[in-house]
Structures are given as C-alpha cells and as structure tokens.
Design an enzyme around this catalytic site. Sequence first.
Site, mmCIF file in Angstrom:
data_model
loop_
_atom_site.group_PDB
_atom_site.id
_atom_site.type_symbol
_atom_site.label_atom_id
_atom_site.label_comp_id
_atom_site.label_asym_id
_atom_site.label_seq_id
_atom_site.Cartn_x
_atom_site.Cartn_y
_atom_site.Cartn_z
ATOM 1 N N CYS A 78 1.300 -14.497 -2.648
ATOM 2 C CA CYS A 78 0.938 -13.864 -1.373
ATOM 3 C C CYS A 78 -0.551 -13.545 -1.261
ATOM 4 O O CYS A 78 -1.017 -13.117 -0.201
ATOM 5 C CB CYS A 78 1.760 -12.604 -1.183
ATOM 6 S SG CYS A 78 3.514 -12.936 -1.343
ATOM 7 N N HIS A 107 -2.462 -4.769 2.456
ATOM 8 C CA HIS A 107 -1.425 -5.776 2.189
ATOM 9 C C HIS A 107 -0.110 -5.253 2.773
ATOM 10 O O HIS A 107 0.575 -5.965 3.474
ATOM 11 C CB HIS A 107 -1.322 -6.033 0.686
ATOM 12 C CG HIS A 107 -0.358 -7.111 0.329
ATOM 13 N ND1 HIS A 107 -0.453 -8.384 0.832
ATOM 14 C CD2 HIS A 107 0.748 -7.108 -0.471
ATOM 15 C CE1 HIS A 107 0.541 -9.128 0.354
ATOM 16 N NE2 HIS A 107 1.284 -8.375 -0.435
ATOM 17 N N HIS A 144 5.451 -10.997 6.950
ATOM 18 C CA HIS A 144 4.581 -11.394 5.848
ATOM 19 C C HIS A 144 4.581 -12.921 5.748
ATOM 20 O O HIS A 144 5.586 -13.522 5.351
ATOM 21 C CB HIS A 144 5.107 -10.762 4.562
ATOM 22 C CG HIS A 144 4.258 -10.987 3.355
ATOM 23 N ND1 HIS A 144 3.108 -11.745 3.376
ATOM 24 C CD2 HIS A 144 4.386 -10.532 2.083
ATOM 25 C CE1 HIS A 144 2.574 -11.767 2.168
ATOM 26 N NE2 HIS A 144 3.335 -11.036 1.360
#
Lengths: 420, 372
Positions: free
Chosen positions: A181, A314, A347
């Site tokens: 990620c 994040h 995400h």
Amino acid sequence: MESNQNRGLNDTEMRRFNDLGGKTAPARVAVVAAGVVSPLGFGWDETLATLRANKDCVSPVTRFDVEKCRCKTAGQVSDERLSERRNGRKGERLHRATRMTMVVFEESFGQDPKFKPELTVIGTTSGGMSFGQDYYRALHRHRDLRHSPGWIANYPPQKPVIDAQDAFNISAPCQIIANACASGTNAIGHAFECVRSGKYQRVLTGGYDAISELVFVGFDSLQASTPEKCRPFDRDRSGMVLGEGAAIFALENLESARARGARVLGEIIGYGISTDNHHLTQPDPSGSGPRRAMEQALQSGNRSAGDVNYINAHGTATTFNDAAEGKAIAELFGGVPMSSTKSMMGHSLGAAGAIEAVVCLLALQAQFLPPNINFRNPDHGLHLNIIPNESREAKIDTVLSNSFGFGGANASILIQKLAA
Amino acid sequence: MSLQIAGMGWVTPLGRGVDTVWGRLIRGDEAPRQPISDPVSDKEYSAFRVPADALEDLPPHPRLRRASAISRFAAAAGIDALIEARSTIGEIDTEGMALVFAVSNGGVIYTKRFYHNVVEAGAQSASPLLFPETVFNAPASHLAAILGITGASYTLVGDGAVGVLAMQMASDLLDNGAFESCLVVGAEEADWLLCDAYHKWRLLKKEPPIELFRDPPRGMILSEGAAAVLLARQGVVEIDAIDAGGNFFQRREAKKIVRRILHNLADEQVCIISSANGTFIDLAEQKAIERELASALVYSVKPALGESVGASALWQVIAGAQGLRTKRLPQMPHLPQHIGLNFPASNEIACTKAIILSCGLNQQAAGLRLSI
C-alpha cells in the site's frame, strides 16, 4: 568546500552535494502535470468538487460476487465511463487497470504535451490480477481457454504502463514498484530523489490499482475490511474499505520547467522511507516505522514539523494502522490538521499514495483542508486534530502525505505550494 | 561514482553458492528435469527446481516458518552475498543498506493455493495466513527482517529485464547519497500454473534440452532460485555502465532496442552474457549482436539453469562477474551448427568487460556492463 549555511542545505543535502563532486546542488523538483481517476471522479475538476462536497463515494461492490464476504462495499471507478474511452477493438482486450492508466496519461499529457520522461516509476500492488483470476477459474472449471493468451499477456504489472506509454509515444524504461500500500508514495518519492539528484531532468511517476476479487477476499479474510462505514481515526473504527484508481505526476527539474515555460502545479520537497520489521501485516504499535518515514521526509525537505499545515494520513481505519500512525503523528506534529481521504473513496492500495498526492496538490491550489468523513467520536487514546466530516478553507503552504503497507513499507512525501 | 559488486549469493537448480554453481557450469553440467503437475489439469510440464539440500543450512528465523519457496531462496542468496561482502570489504552496517528486490511472478504457489480455496469453497474459506504471502513484497519484507534492514526496501516487478532495472535503481539510490550499500536480490519460484501460462503463450517446451538460437525457436524450460548482489563503493567487479533500455511493443521490435542497448554498452575486450532462452529473444539478440559486436564471445546460462524470469538477469550478472574474475566461461551446449555468433570454444577467455544483455518476455529490455 562550501558550508551548509551558504547554500541553505541540511546535512543530508550537503552530503549529496559533496558526493556529486560539488558540481551540482540538489535540484528543486516541480510537478508540471498530473492526472487522476478515482471513485471521487475523473480528473482534477471532478475530484476537487467531490472533495469539497464531502461525498462518500463508497458503494456496493458490483464487479464480483461478495455474498460470502463480511465487507460488501468498495470505492469503484465507473465502468461505463472507462468504456467510453476504449480505443477501438484493442481497448476491449485491455485490463481495466490499463484503461484507468490511459485516462490519467490523457489528462497529464493534455496539461503538458511536451513532457518527455527519461524514466517512469509507477507503483501498483496487483497489476492485472483479475485476468489471472479469469485464467485460473477457466482452468479450474475446464472451460474455454481461447482467451487465455490475452489474459496472460495483460496480467503483468508493467503492462498497463507500457501500453499507456505506447499510446502516448513514450519509450522510457519502466520501474514498477510493488511495495504494497506504500507503492504509490514510494514511486513518487523515488522519482523525486532521481530528479533531485540531478541524474534525471524529467521522471513520470504515480500509481494504479484496479479492484479484484482475490485482493478483496484477502483483506476480508484478515478481517481488515469492514462491513460498516470506513471511519479513520474514529473511536469506533472497524476497518477499511477497498478502492481503486490511478494517478500520475510529471516531475521535472524546476529550472528546466521554468526555462521551457511549463506550468508548475506544486513542488515535491521531501521524501522519507522506512522499513518496519515488526510483522508482515501489522505495524509496530509504537509507531516507530511511520515516525521514521515522516522524520526523514521533514529532514529531506529541510523543514520542521511546525512548517506542515496539513497531513493527508494513510488512515485505513483499521485498529492497528490508525493507532500506530496516530501515535506517530501526535508525537511528531501535535495538533496539525489531518484527515484520511480514504474515508471518501476507500483504499486504492498501490494507487492510494498517488491519488492522495493529487488531493494534496488540490488542497494547496484551492487552499482548503479535505475532510475525514464518517467521523463520529474521537479516539481519546489518540491526540489528533481531525478535520471532521466537512472540508474547510485554510491557508496552507506545506503538506505531508503518508502511505504505509504490508511488509512494513512506510513512505511519506512533503509537497509545497510554489510561491509565485 | 564507483559502483562495485562486493558480494554475491546464488541459489539455482545446480545448487547453492557462487563457487559451487560456477564450478558445475564450467564442468558442463545441466540442471536435471523435474516433472511438474497439478490436480487442476492432467498436463505435465518440465521445470528445473532448486534441490532441497541447497537450503538445509538456512538459519531458523520466525519469518521463514510459513514463508514460500521464493522467500527461502532469497534469504539464502542474501545471506550468502553479505557473508562474501564482509570477507571482501569488511563489516557492513545494515542501517546504511538499502534493499532492492526484483521479481516477476512472485509468490505464485501461495497465491494459487489462496485463490484455489476461494474458487473451490467460496470467499469464506479464504486463508488469512496465505493472503499476506501473496503480496509481491512479502519476500523482501522477510529478507529485510532477517538481515535487519530498516531503511529503504523496494520491490520491483517486471519481466526478465527487471534485475537490470533493479541494478539501475540501486545505482540511483547510492548516487542519492543516503545509503552506503545496496543489496539487489532477484528471486522466483516455479509452479505448474506458470508453466501452463507460458506454454499457452507458446514460449515453453515440454522437455529439455533448451536449444538456443534456433529458427523457429523451440521454447524454454522454467526454473527457480535467487541471486543476490551487494553493491558498494568498493568491491571486486565494477558496474561501469547501466542502460535501463526501454520497452518494445511487438516481439519483432525487440531486436531494435536490444541493438541500441548493445551499441551504448559496446567496448573492447568484451564478452556478452546473453538472455537467450530458446524463445523469440534468441533471434532478437543474435541479430543485434551480429550488427553491433559480431566478434564478442557470447554465453548464456539458460541452457544449464533454465529461465528464472525475475532472478534471471541477476544470474547473468553473477555469471559475468565470475567470468571476469576467473577468466573462464563455460561452453555452450545444444547449439546449431551454422550461426554467426562467437561462442566460447574453450573455457579460457581474455575479456576484461562483460555486457549483461537482458531482453524480457514481456516487453522490457535493459543491459549493463561489468569490468574488472
């Protein structure tokens, strides 16, 4: 040898300067073009409007069956709109990731058609994964494998980038970073370092990822994704929702960009990277990994924590990520306004850092703070200044964007508005 | 700035260890065929596999308890490269070390197992233990944890050329000045699914030997393993040029970009470590070499070791470095009789430079030059 003060360089920059034989000072790195597609919209204008409208762009998953999953929602890019941009028969064979990549190339090269990269650095986590799934399902059920050469050819992670480069007549070597990620932010950060060192004048960078069943089910199996709303940093957060999209940036040596009269959208000024060896999927609860990445970004940008006006976190809304990241931010930055825009779009994994960097550029250009939606109750264990539910106007010059991933990959970049 | 190879580690179907593998290549050994099958189909393929005893002395580490073969190969190669580097240039501070990990297919064994459960029994049967190992950077994460690397770690994905792109990235990282050394690792594991995919793509042959430079090409055999190269300011072999190359959009265009790379890297007293593997790559490289460096000695490790994709370019780097260090190159088996290339006629060579030419199966090509 010149002193640091004479050149306004910190110790790291001075070491680089000396390593380069004192011939070249670290270059300033301009963003001269950028393109974005995400659940928030196609392009800068739609993305900005959606951010300002505080819209939740997460919806029920339509691309595959999620009946047996806990989580049933994701941020998704409209297939209809992607299909509108198909390029003849060849377009029908391309993976959705390729079509999203082409959309962002179109926007970016529309802004600066003269940009010719020497290197392309793009982040992703899963490439053309759904074609791999199609292939395996067909094998498993002994079904028609006539399409399998096409699935196999379009599966590799470099393929969407090479196809998009082909469409825009670019032949730069492609470095495809797969740091989970953190991939998108790592790609931008490495591209920034390449231009900053003076070794390259122009680097194309960014990230992409298209949602796939395998990855969706994987996060569901870990119970990292939520059957509820995505509520980053909320006391009652219960997990992430997945998303998808793509974003690219044309980075150029600022002097070179100015010399050719290119429009400068912003400046990347710092990058930090760290590896947290605590666990394959969980951060060290102390937040030391994210903290090192953020500290490095500040050091690399020759800025202090007090210079940062906004943090795009994040913020996956998982218990562990938000606790570790929140602890590190609180310790390092105190009450700097922050939000996780994943609350609005999910995400998007390897694309997340790149899309969120566009969000940061938009915030700098339009002078506003993007919201952390679905926020109800502060987590009293985290001492954070969340921007709850609604965007708001603010004077901001310098912003930090964080991305952290499986494998302990941590990356932070620092972006500033370029003074007129 | 000088970029040197300070240490190397090599895990291959001919065993583990740079001297061991190199000795077997010089002797003319070829990896044994192993059948590879899968319950999903009655088709059987051949692959070159890493022998189980190659990893017997791998130190126990919690991260390797459940890790896939690719992570174990990488760990073995990485540890060996560090051991050699420490004997060459002294103690190495892993805090000042970056890691660049090159991979193409990644942890395909666990990925297949994970998705098989989903297809067979539904999403509710998906394994939370397997999923994290399917992520491309899982092997790099394990290696970083084993070696104590806490700074930069990048996993690069690409085709056979990804190893050279990883060397380019390592060179950029070291030039940026933030690191003292960089461990570049390439690794791959073989699986039936990959064999079937490459077969459907008409690149694989079912049985060895791998016969290079045939027209039409006869196909490759998939293999597995790892290579690790520690780059630092001092060492035993210098990387004196890297050409990150570019992309070709049709296979017939590969020759053009390979020729450009060769032109950029051409030098006197050079040998070429080719990526020829029994596919379209052979003809592209042959034509380019004939035009640019017709007299150069040409060697490929792939008839002996197979095509390890993400690890292959770094296997070539090790072969090139060993060739320069030992002044020897293995002879090439199974060649056609009439071909306009210059192959090692005996083991002795006089080259002081080696070009690593890497043309991948999925549109990427790159190269670098070693010197001693």
